[in-house]
Design a protein around this motif. Structure first.
Motif, PDB file in Angstrom:
ATOM      1  N   ALA A  29       0.849  -1.206   0.000  1.00  0.00           N
ATOM      2  CA  ALA A  29       0.000   0.000   0.000  1.00  0.00           C
ATOM      3  C   ALA A  29       0.881   1.251   0.000  1.00  0.00           C
ATOM      4  CB  ALA A  29      -0.939  -0.019   1.209  1.00  0.00           C
ATOM      5  N   ALA A  47      -3.648   1.395  -1.908  1.00  0.00           N
ATOM      6  CA  ALA A  47      -4.418   0.311  -1.293  1.00  0.00           C
ATOM      7  C   ALA A  47      -3.926  -1.011  -1.864  1.00  0.00           C
ATOM      8  CB  ALA A  47      -5.910   0.482  -1.567  1.00  0.00           C
ATOM      9  N   GLU A  74      -8.977   2.470  -2.678  1.00  0.00           N
ATOM     10  CA  GLU A  74      -9.600   1.247  -2.153  1.00  0.00           C
ATOM     11  C   GLU A  74     -10.573   0.645  -3.160  1.00  0.00           C
ATOM     12  OE1 GLU A  74      -9.277   4.209  -0.724  1.00  0.00           O
ATOM     13  OE2 GLU A  74      -9.811   4.133   1.394  1.00  0.00           O
ATOM     14  N   ILE A  95      -4.515   0.200   3.611  1.00  0.00           N
ATOM     15  CA  ILE A  95      -4.644   1.542   3.028  1.00  0.00           C
ATOM     16  C   ILE A  95      -3.586   2.431   3.658  1.00  0.00           C
ATOM     17  CG2 ILE A  95      -6.258   3.436   2.599  1.00  0.00           C
ATOM     18  CD1 ILE A  95      -8.361   1.335   3.916  1.00  0.00           C
TER      19      ILE A  95
END
Ligand code: THU
Length: 161
Positions: A29, A47, A74, A95
């Motif tokens: 991420a 993400a 996301e 995230i």
């Protein structure tokens, strides 16, 4: 009249306390936010999604001069993963976000639209998944999106007569 208190269960980790496969997910991420396209907000989000078959998918936010046409990291990661493996549930998502020259201090938490997409993903497979929200020093974890979205609306509510 009646009052109810709704509680959410959150765990706070330091990076070294995470399982090795989750450390990889968190690092992915963070790698991803470096490649995000965020010339308008300069808020770069990455993400990464781990599926139950071990496949990893990564994405970042993609902005647009017509602001609503952009999309969060996301959602891109979840849609991408589910497009490739429509029958495989999600095990975890991480995230991370970067702005003003460094990773954000407080863990980034997903926006409302992304929480709703997480609800759909969980409901679709009847399979809650782990959500890791990365900050500079600590990582927040919830094991079910309902911790982030109490009183949520899902497909179950459409047949609630
Ligand atoms: N953003 C994400 O990618 N994920 C979130 O959870 C919050 C916000 C993006 C959208 C937009 O490109 C920028 O961050 C500022 O809102």
């Amino acid at each position: 009249m009646e009052h109810r208190i709704i509680e959410s269960y959150l765990t706070i980790y330091h990076f070294t306390e995470l399982e090795p496969e989750i450390q990889v997910l968190v690092n992915k991420a963070k790698e991803q936010y470096q490649k995000s396209y965020a010339p308008y907000s300069r808020f770069h989000v990455g993400a990464s999604v781990l599926l139950e078959n071990g496949a990893l998918f990564e994405a970042n936010n993609q902005e647009n001069a017509a602001f609503p046409s952009g999309l969060c990291a996301e959602r891109i990661a979840l849609f991408y993963a589910n497009a490739q493996f429509p029958d495989v549930p999600v095990r975890a998502i991480a995230i991370a976000a970067y702005t003003n020259g460094s990773i954000v201090e407080n863990p980034i938490t997903p926006c409302g639209g992304c929480r709703q997409v997480m609800v759909e993903t969980q409901h679709r497979f009847n399979h809650p998944f782990d959500i890791y929200m990365v900050g500079r020093d600590v990582i927040y974890h919830v094991a079910n999106v309902k911790e982030l979205l109490p009183l949520l609306f899902s497909g179950d509510d459409l047949t609630n007569s």
